[in-house]
Design an enzyme around this catalytic site. Structure first.
Site, PDB file in Angstrom:
ATOM      1  N   LYS A 259       0.844  -1.195   0.000  1.00 13.58           N
ATOM      2  CA  LYS A 259       0.000   0.000   0.000  1.00 13.58           C
ATOM      3  C   LYS A 259       0.878   1.244   0.000  1.00 13.58           C
ATOM      4  CE  LYS A 259      -2.952   2.781   3.031  1.00 13.58           C
ATOM      5  NZ  LYS A 259      -3.527   2.910   4.389  1.00 13.58           N
ATOM      6  N   ASP A 264      -2.849  10.954   2.490  1.00 12.17           N
ATOM      7  CA  ASP A 264      -4.242  10.575   2.725  1.00 12.17           C
ATOM      8  C   ASP A 264      -4.981  11.704   3.410  1.00 12.17           C
ATOM      9  OD1 ASP A 264      -6.623   9.290   3.090  1.00 12.17           O
ATOM     10  OD2 ASP A 264      -5.936   8.077   4.787  1.00 12.17           O
ATOM     11  N   LYS A 271     -10.366  13.963   6.781  1.00  9.68           N
ATOM     12  CA  LYS A 271      -9.779  13.922   8.123  1.00  9.68           C
ATOM     13  C   LYS A 271      -9.808  15.342   8.691  1.00  9.68           C
ATOM     14  CE  LYS A 271      -6.519  10.138   7.152  1.00  9.68           C
ATOM     15  NZ  LYS A 271      -7.001   9.146   8.119  1.00  9.68           N
ATOM     16  N   ASP A 342     -12.188   7.225   3.646  1.00  9.55           N
ATOM     17  CA  ASP A 342     -10.945   7.205   4.423  1.00  9.55           C
ATOM     18  C   ASP A 342     -10.468   5.782   4.686  1.00  9.55           C
ATOM     19  OD1 ASP A 342      -8.788   8.393   5.647  1.00  9.55           O
ATOM     20  OD2 ASP A 342      -9.791   8.642   7.589  1.00  9.55           O
ATOM     21  N   GLU A 344      -9.346   3.846   2.366  1.00  8.29           N
ATOM     22  CA  GLU A 344      -8.928   3.748   0.965  1.00  8.29           C
ATOM     23  C   GLU A 344      -7.849   2.704   0.737  1.00  8.29           C
ATOM     24  OE1 GLU A 344      -5.630   5.285   2.729  1.00  8.29           O
ATOM     25  OE2 GLU A 344      -7.656   6.034   3.047  1.00  8.29           O
ATOM     26  N   ARG A 346      -7.441  -0.376   1.646  1.00  7.09           N
ATOM     27  CA  ARG A 346      -7.906  -1.716   1.285  1.00  7.09           C
ATOM     28  C   ARG A 346      -8.381  -1.759  -0.168  1.00  7.09           C
ATOM     29  NH1 ARG A 346     -12.078  -1.597   6.125  1.00  7.09           N
ATOM     30  NH2 ARG A 346     -10.276  -0.420   6.869  1.00  7.09           N
TER      31      ARG A 346
END
Length: 511
Positions: A259, A264, A271, A342, A344, A346
């Site tokens: 990953k 993010d 967030k 959020d 993301e 996976r």
């Protein structure tokens, strides 16, 4: 070159002044355990003047010894049932820091005999810990044109370990650079370029996929995460594929999904409240896998094949951002309802795992791993430790238990979690319109089984659930959540650790 070079030293005479070393750093559980008579005598004499010697890291004036400096760094509580080999790492880090601060440039590291058992690799772990301690951030090195903080570190009586340790440290340095660097310097394209540059002439097969149409076709979930970033060329996604084939008959194949969320924001589920700071470290999984491939390319283990894919995206917010409630069909044909943007990571992993699944179907004894800073829950559950969540096939092959045993000996201990039937219940789409729900809409840290159930999603969304124990082609799959172990120190800007690179490498080559 910013990496400190480790050098094997087999002659005990190197401890004396005039042999090229300018400090002795002795890592020892007791003064009595010091094997070099002159060093032990000086340390014991020092106790008559300063009773702290042997109890805390100390610098002694040492006429006649290397550089006139003797640093004694005690290993604490070695007989405690719960102490592991990291006690040697901690002592070595304290000792090498004192040597550097004292002005040494070529210290000689001496690790007193640690015996076997859980301290079997104490010398190697101590040496590697020096690299961790001395690493300097890439931005700092580039801004100030810094080289290696020390010229070299000698390893006294190290059984000719330096060459392999230098290769491991080269991989860890690449991993730390990739993970720890800020999101513009290490955007998705820059991350890919840094990998290409660092792995040039490595003998690895390397490919970078960047065409938007191709990515949307082959990695639809990953592309959804990246959708809002595509308008900015320097933020556009990449998928990096790296492959190694060892000499001789291939007996095992290892496949890694990393990953690489280079930043993010949380996407449309933004967030807030300061929670975005530190999110440039959300690429630690891809970083560790890239570093692992560099180490493999340098040491060239025989009889194994290793395939890695790194999903590099920026989870941006904007008018093109994907949103909760969307239903997106994965590469494996699984219809995924987005529960929270959020969650993301996976999504990035699922498409990559699907590609690796296809390769594994034709591979010899395949084992698939996903490596990711995936959940806050794993930090709540295990603190700074890596978590392993395996499918039934991997469990039948004792993948997690064997990996855990190896990683413990090499100073990267892990925790093993079990995948349960209830975890699959958490990913059922209540509407019935989609095959699975990617996540709930609460933070994983307050969600029961918040780091276990994502493995259930990854199995379903990637098609790996079809390769169970009763299938024609069972495939072992282990999810490796490093959200707690990818960095150390400051919770937002701590030093990257490159975990679980060392444990994974030793597991593969010693299996």
């Amino acid at each position: 070159m910013a990496q400190v070079n480790l050098i094997d030293v087999q002659d005990d005479g190197a401890i004396f002044d005039g042999n090229g070393w300018d400090a002795l750093v002795v890592v020892t559980p007791s003064l009595e355990a010091i094997a070099q008579e002159e060093v032990g005598a000086l340390a014991n004499h020092g106790v008559t003047v300063d009773k702290r010697i042997g109890k805390q890291v100390s610098l002694l004036f040492a006429p006649g010894l290397a550089g006139g400096r003797l640093i004694v760094s005690p290993v604490k509580e070695v007989c405690d049932d719960y102490t592991d080999v990291r006690a040697y790492a901690n002592a070595a880090r304290a000792g090498i820091t004192m040597a550097k601060d004292a002005g040494a440039m070529r210290p000689l590291l001496i690790v007193s005999d640690s015996g076997q058992g859980k301290y079997e690799f104490a010398t190697e772990v101590a040496a590697l810990s020096c690299g961790q301690e001395l690493w300097q951030a890439l931005e700092l090195r580039e801004a100030k044109e810094l080289g290696a903080p020390l010229e070299a570190i000698g390893l006294l009586n190290s059984s000719e370990a330096a060459s392999a340790l230098n290769a491991i440290e080269a991989g860890r340095m690449l991993a730390r650079d990739l993970c720890g660097t800020e999101p513009e310097r290490m955007s998705a394209p820059a991350f890919a370029d840094y990998c290409v540059e660092s792995l040039a002439d490595s003998g690895l097969k390397l490919e970078v996929e960047e065409g938007r149409c191709e990515l949307e076709r082959d990695y639809p979930l990953l592309s959804a995460v990246a959708r809002s970033s595509c308008a900015v060329s320097r933020h556009q996604p990449r998928v990096v594929s790296i492959e190694y084939t060892g000499d001789g008959e291939i007996t095992n194949t290892y496949l890694f999904a990393g990953k690489g969320v280079v930043y993010d924001t949380g996407g449309a589920d933004l967030k807030v409240g300061g929670a975005m700071a530190g999110m440039s470290r959300d690429k630690g999984g891809a970083a560790a896998v890239a570093g692992l491939m560099k180490t493999i390319s340098m040491l060239k283990p025989k009889g194994i094949k290793v395939i890695a894919q790194l999903g590099l995206v920026r989870n941006s917010i904007g008018s093109e951002a994907f949103v909760s409630d969307e239903i997106i069909t994965s590469h494996a044909g699984c219809r995924v309802r987005i529960g929270n943007t959020d969650a993301e990571g996976r999504l990035v992993l699922a498409d990559i795992l699907s590609h690796l699944r296809i390769k594994a179907e034709k591979a010899v004894n395949p084992q698939i791993f996903s490596v990711a800073t995936l959940t806050g829950h794993v930090v709540r559950a295990y603190g700074g430790y890596t978590a392993l969540v395996e499918n039934a096939v991997a469990k039948s092959q004792s993948v997690a238990s064997n990996l855990a045993q190896t990683a413990e000996l090499w100073g990267e201990p892990v925790e093993i979690s079990s995948l349960r039937h209830e975890d699959f219940g958490k990913i059922v789409d209540p509407s019935g319109a989609a095959d699975v729900l990617s996540s709930n809409n609460a933070p994983s840290s307050v969600t029961a089984r918040g780091h276990q159930y994502p493995a259930a999603f990854l199995l379903k969304a990637s098609g790996l659930d079809k390769h169970n124990l009763t299938s024609d082609k069972p495939i072992a799959y282990t999810h490796v959540d490093i959200a707690g172990s990818a960095t150390e120190g400051h919770p937002l800007y701590g030093k990257p650790t490159a975990a679980p690179l060392v444990g994974l490498f030793q597991y593969m080559v010693n299996k």
